[in-house]
Design a protein around this motif. Sequence first.
Motif, mmCIF file in Angstrom:
data_model
loop_
_atom_site.group_PDB
_atom_site.id
_atom_site.type_symbol
_atom_site.label_atom_id
_atom_site.label_comp_id
_atom_site.label_asym_id
_atom_site.label_seq_id
_atom_site.Cartn_x
_atom_site.Cartn_y
_atom_site.Cartn_z
ATOM 1 N N THR A 27 0.817 -1.342 0.050
ATOM 2 C CA THR A 27 -0.279 0.012 0.076
ATOM 3 C C THR A 27 0.983 1.240 -0.070
ATOM 4 O O THR A 27 0.620 2.362 -0.679
ATOM 5 C CB THR A 27 -0.811 -0.200 1.115
ATOM 6 N N ARG A 45 2.377 1.568 -3.562
ATOM 7 C CA ARG A 45 1.361 2.216 -4.492
ATOM 8 C C ARG A 45 0.920 3.520 -4.196
ATOM 9 O O ARG A 45 0.775 4.351 -5.181
ATOM 10 C CB ARG A 45 0.018 1.307 -4.135
ATOM 11 N N ALA A 46 1.033 4.201 -3.084
ATOM 12 C CA ALA A 46 0.634 5.519 -2.649
ATOM 13 C C ALA A 46 1.715 6.488 -3.323
ATOM 14 O O ALA A 46 1.599 7.459 -3.872
ATOM 15 C CB ALA A 46 0.782 5.805 -1.317
ATOM 16 N N ASP A 56 1.029 6.524 -6.860
ATOM 17 C CA ASP A 56 0.153 7.018 -7.417
ATOM 18 C C ASP A 56 0.445 8.777 -7.572
ATOM 19 O O ASP A 56 0.014 9.503 -8.269
ATOM 20 C CB ASP A 56 -1.149 7.058 -6.304
#
Length: 379
Positions: free
Chosen positions: A257, A260-261, A264
């Motif tokens: 996570t 992925r942040a 992003d």
Amino acid sequence: MVPIQMVDLKRQYTKIKSQVDAAIGEVLDSSAFINGGAVQKFSSELQSYLGVKHVIPCANGTDALQIAMMALGLEPGDEVITPSFTFIATAEVIALLQLKPVFVDVDPKTYCVDIAAVEKAITPRTKAIVPVHLYGHVTDMEPLMALAAKHKLYVIEDNAQAIGADYTFADGTKKKAGTIGHIGCTSFFPSKNLGCYGDGGAIFTNDDDLAAKIRMVANHGQSARYYHDVVGCNSRLDSVQAAVLRIKLPLLDEYITARRAVADAYDAAFADMPQITTPYRAPYSYHVFHQYTLQLNGADRNELQKYLAEKEVPAMIYYPVPAHRQKMFEHFGGAAFDLPVTDNLTTKVISLPIHTEMDPDQLEYIIQSVKSFLNNLPT
């Protein structure tokens, strides 16, 4: 600002220091350094996480690939199809076992193996396919498995960069990368999404017979102590590394996570920059971003790397020379392979720092450094 690392393992360790130190201490107290309780427990816990019947730990990811091919009984001269755009270990073990690597191109968006190219490369000598889940993006496994079934071929997933990633089938079913093919292989090299503090690897399968063969091959070909049924090797995950991995496994989804942040944020920052193609995320793949890899258009990748280094921003090139152009594969006709997508990517890709401990100020500094270089290019 804390100095920027490609992967900040020290800061990651600091957060789990007390648990890791205690786990290592337990191994030292037990003195069960080889195949100790930590290894058995980690194997069981990873099986549960992946939803796979068998996890066989080994010494490293390269050994995992080699053991998988040995367990399948592949013979010298058999052809194994694999992408050229990958770390050298994928193809190296094929040649090491006197098999013939057959290099195929990759999809220009996902950077994973092109299924149509695989189909064209199949011959009567083909025995296996080794897809690579590159940078954390999963290969399109459903059509690949259908193709393999049609031609009665084995599939060995190189999952060294995508542990924890999900693949979604057309009917909505999800499976973890590495558990879809006949055998999956991974690495626990320290910089991996799930990394230990040395070398380590593992092999996955849902096939009971294959699991038995894999265990034998990894342990000197033994079916029972001092009874050696096949030629094997000596490859095992030591108890200290297993202890570290047991602490980190419950955190893997959290680590993904966090990665992925970061991805992003990069995606949003570079969305309107025509010189950059950001990583593609196919709907069937839950990208876990082992690397965040840009493709540059009309900008010199090497000059950007040099510029970032001057700004104390590390950036890496994975990979500058594809396998089919390496000297070690000349006698397989390496450079004769026509792989235009691969050859193009090796001149354009560059990977930015991405890890679980990245601070907002570090991320913004990297983004602004990249933009500064690209915005000041001559038009």
